[in-house]
Write an enzyme that holds these catalytic residues in place. Structure first.
Site, PDB file in Angstrom:
ATOM      1  N   ARG A  94     -48.980 -77.305   1.768  1.00 44.64           N
ATOM      2  CA  ARG A  94     -48.804 -76.853   0.379  1.00 44.64           C
ATOM      3  C   ARG A  94     -48.193 -77.934  -0.505  1.00 44.64           C
ATOM      4  NH1 ARG A  94     -45.081 -71.953   1.896  1.00 44.64           N
ATOM      5  NH2 ARG A  94     -44.419 -73.698   3.220  1.00 44.64           N
ATOM      6  N   TYR A 113     -40.268 -63.702  14.694  1.00 44.63           N
ATOM      7  CA  TYR A 113     -40.822 -65.032  15.007  1.00 44.63           C
ATOM      8  C   TYR A 113     -41.436 -65.009  16.409  1.00 44.63           C
ATOM      9  CZ  TYR A 113     -41.324 -70.012  15.864  1.00 44.63           C
ATOM     10  OH  TYR A 113     -41.848 -71.250  16.173  1.00 44.63           O
TER      11      TYR A 113
HETATM   12  P1  NDP Z   1     -41.865 -78.216   9.854  1.00 45.04           P
HETATM   13  O1  NDP Z   1     -41.148 -77.254   8.983  1.00 45.04           O
HETATM   14  O2  NDP Z   1     -41.380 -79.609   9.916  1.00 45.04           O
HETATM   15  O3  NDP Z   1     -43.421 -78.225   9.480  1.00 45.04           O
HETATM   16  C1  NDP Z   1     -44.128 -77.033   9.193  1.00 45.04           C
HETATM   17  C2  NDP Z   1     -45.446 -77.388   8.525  1.00 45.04           C
HETATM   18  O4  NDP Z   1     -46.166 -76.156   8.290  1.00 45.04           O
HETATM   19  C3  NDP Z   1     -45.266 -78.074   7.189  1.00 45.04           C
HETATM   20  O5  NDP Z   1     -46.195 -79.117   7.074  1.00 45.04           O
HETATM   21  C4  NDP Z   1     -45.570 -76.981   6.176  1.00 45.04           C
HETATM   22  O6  NDP Z   1     -46.169 -77.560   5.031  1.00 45.04           O
HETATM   23  C5  NDP Z   1     -46.602 -76.143   6.938  1.00 45.04           C
HETATM   24  N1  NDP Z   1     -46.652 -74.784   6.417  1.00 45.04           N
HETATM   25  C6  NDP Z   1     -45.680 -73.832   6.492  1.00 45.04           C
HETATM   26  N2  NDP Z   1     -46.068 -72.727   5.842  1.00 45.04           N
HETATM   27  C7  NDP Z   1     -47.317 -72.982   5.351  1.00 45.04           C
HETATM   28  C8  NDP Z   1     -48.239 -72.242   4.578  1.00 45.04           C
HETATM   29  N3  NDP Z   1     -47.978 -70.985   4.180  1.00 45.04           N
HETATM   30  N4  NDP Z   1     -49.416 -72.801   4.232  1.00 45.04           N
HETATM   31  C9  NDP Z   1     -49.694 -74.063   4.618  1.00 45.04           C
HETATM   32  N5  NDP Z   1     -48.876 -74.823   5.371  1.00 45.04           N
HETATM   33  C10 NDP Z   1     -47.688 -74.281   5.709  1.00 45.04           C
HETATM   34  O7  NDP Z   1     -41.837 -77.546  11.320  1.00 45.04           O
HETATM   35  P2  NDP Z   1     -42.485 -78.014  12.716  1.00 45.04           P
HETATM   36  O8  NDP Z   1     -43.291 -79.232  12.561  1.00 45.04           O
HETATM   37  O9  NDP Z   1     -41.409 -77.977  13.712  1.00 45.04           O
HETATM   38  O10 NDP Z   1     -43.436 -76.759  12.996  1.00 45.04           O
HETATM   39  C11 NDP Z   1     -44.821 -76.867  13.200  1.00 45.04           C
HETATM   40  C12 NDP Z   1     -45.269 -75.728  14.094  1.00 45.04           C
HETATM   41  O11 NDP Z   1     -44.627 -75.822  15.348  1.00 45.04           O
HETATM   42  C13 NDP Z   1     -44.939 -74.328  13.572  1.00 45.04           C
HETATM   43  O12 NDP Z   1     -46.022 -73.473  13.869  1.00 45.04           O
HETATM   44  C14 NDP Z   1     -43.706 -73.929  14.388  1.00 45.04           C
HETATM   45  O13 NDP Z   1     -43.593 -72.548  14.517  1.00 45.04           O
HETATM   46  C15 NDP Z   1     -44.029 -74.602  15.703  1.00 45.04           C
HETATM   47  N6  NDP Z   1     -42.927 -74.875  16.610  1.00 45.04           N
HETATM   48  C16 NDP Z   1     -41.838 -75.604  16.207  1.00 45.04           C
HETATM   49  C17 NDP Z   1     -40.830 -75.886  17.111  1.00 45.04           C
HETATM   50  C18 NDP Z   1     -39.611 -76.647  16.747  1.00 45.04           C
HETATM   51  O14 NDP Z   1     -38.578 -76.512  17.455  1.00 45.04           O
HETATM   52  N7  NDP Z   1     -39.623 -77.483  15.731  1.00 45.04           N
HETATM   53  C19 NDP Z   1     -40.934 -75.455  18.521  1.00 45.04           C
HETATM   54  C20 NDP Z   1     -42.122 -74.689  18.812  1.00 45.04           C
HETATM   55  C21 NDP Z   1     -43.071 -74.444  17.893  1.00 45.04           C
HETATM   56  P3  NDP Z   1     -45.883 -77.129   3.502  1.00 45.04           P
HETATM   57  O15 NDP Z   1     -44.477 -76.628   3.434  1.00 45.04           O
HETATM   58  O16 NDP Z   1     -46.138 -78.397   2.735  1.00 45.04           O
HETATM   59  O17 NDP Z   1     -46.909 -76.090   3.236  1.00 45.04           O
HETATM   60  C1  8X3 Z   2     -39.372 -72.913  17.923  1.00 45.83           C
HETATM   61  C2  8X3 Z   2     -38.508 -72.959  19.126  1.00 45.83           C
HETATM   62  O1  8X3 Z   2     -36.585 -71.833  20.349  1.00 45.83           O
HETATM   63  O2  8X3 Z   2     -36.434 -71.907  17.925  1.00 45.83           O
HETATM   64  O3  8X3 Z   2     -40.581 -72.265  18.153  1.00 45.83           O
HETATM   65  O4  8X3 Z   2     -37.962 -70.416  18.993  1.00 45.83           O
HETATM   66  S1  8X3 Z   2     -37.322 -71.704  19.077  1.00 45.83           S
END
Ligand code: NDP
Ligand code: 8X3
Length: 252
Positions: A34, A151
């Site tokens: 976004r 979540y």
């Molecule tokens: P970040 O917050 O760094 O990145 C999230 C990304 O998702 C951003 O680029 C954001 O872009 C995009 N995003 C969020 N909402 C929307 C939307 N409505 N439309 C389009 N894009 C969207 O987090 P992570 O990189 O850590 O997370 C990436 C994925 O990994 C997620 O699915 C998260 O649940 C998962 N995850 C993360 C973990 C962690 O510990 N970090 C562990 C396990 C899974 P923008 O805001 O520009 O739209």
């Molecule tokens: C993100 C990892 O442990 O915060 O998916 O759920 S945790």
């Protein structure tokens, strides 16, 4: 001809690191998110550094019409790898204290958004008889934990959708992989705690969490295998983490 990967949520964290990794490995990219300025900046950086073709598509995955319009704008461009990464946690509250706006955000983004994007791309993979879908799940999709409620439910849904996709796409030669990471330091916790950087930082106190680059390496690896092989599911954590419940933290 270069292969092409579409990565949702490429403006930060895993998505950005995955985009850079795939670019280094010679892929053309379609990156989405976004935050338009960040998206365009990343596209320019990748084009300048690696010379790949990069298309930046700015849309909210929760907006079905915007998803359709954006992906239709690609015309008949072949997408070899779809990485459904966009997602978030919003809030960390007991179920009785939960905010329904947080719940909507998580279900609409992590579940419905993933489905809207996939719905636009899967039929073309089926027509071609090849393709690779990689869904970013979580250890939160494997076990639930206190205050994780919605979540965790959204990531359990990603786990179920991934398994279902693999079954439905079996006759069509499309690979389906889930990457289910544990804690990794990105903007994830800042978003989860609604911008509270102190709380976000505390999530990583006393141990070395994974980095976005760790997830990018493993995600890319799953695309490097021979055509007849598919990695179905990868659960990956820092060596200090066993699962959603156990993280070994050194005392300060
Ligand atoms: P970040 O917050 O760094 O990145 C999230 C990304 O998702 C951003 O680029 C954001 O872009 C995009 N995003 C969020 N909402 C929307 C939307 N409505 N439309 C389009 N894009 C969207 O987090 P992570 O990189 O850590 O997370 C990436 C994925 O990994 C997620 O699915 C998260 O649940 C998962 N995850 C993360 C973990 C962690 O510990 N970090 C562990 C396990 C899974 P923008 O805001 O520009 O739209
Ligand atoms: C993100 C990892 O442990 O915060 O998916 O759920 S945790």
């Amino acid at each position: 001809m270069s292969k092409c990967a579409l990565i949702t949520g490429a403006t930060s964290g895993f998505g950005k690191a995955i985009a850079i990794k795939f670019a280094k490995e010679g892929y053309d990219l379609i990156i989405t998110g976004r935050r338009e300025e960040r998206l365009n900046q990343l596209a320019q950086e990748i084009m300048d550094s690696y010379g790949n073709a990069v298309t930046a598509l700015c849309f909210d995955v929760r907006n079905k019409a915007a998803v359709t319009e954006s992906i239709e704008s690609l015309g008949d461009k072949t997408i070899d790898v779809l990485i459904n990464n966009a997602g978030l946690a919003s809030g960390l509250d007991l179920i009785q204290d939960g905010d329904t706006e947080d719940w909507d955000k998580m279900i609409d983004t992590n579940v419905k958004g993933l489905l809207y994007v996939s719905n636009q791309i899967i039929p073309k993979m089926v027509d071609r008889g090849e393709g690779h879908i990689i869904n970013i799940g979580s250890t939160a999709g494997k076990e639930v934990y206190q205050k994780g409620n919605v979540y965790c439910a959204s990531k359990h849904a990603v786990d179920a959708i991934t398994k279902s996709m693999r079954i439905d796409l079996l006759p069509h030669g499309v690979k389906v992989t889930q990457i289910a990471p544990g804690a990794a330091e990105t903007e994830f916790s800042i978003v989860r705690f609604h911008g509270d950087e102190t709380k976000a930082k505390a999530a990583y106190n006393g141990y070395k969490p994974m980095t976005a680059e760790d997830i990018a390496e493993v995600t890319f690896y799953t695309t490097t295998l021979p055509a007849h092989l598919c990695i179905n599911d990868v659960v990956m954590t820092s060596v200090a983490q066993a699962n959603s419940h156990y993280i070994h933290r050194e005392q300060a």
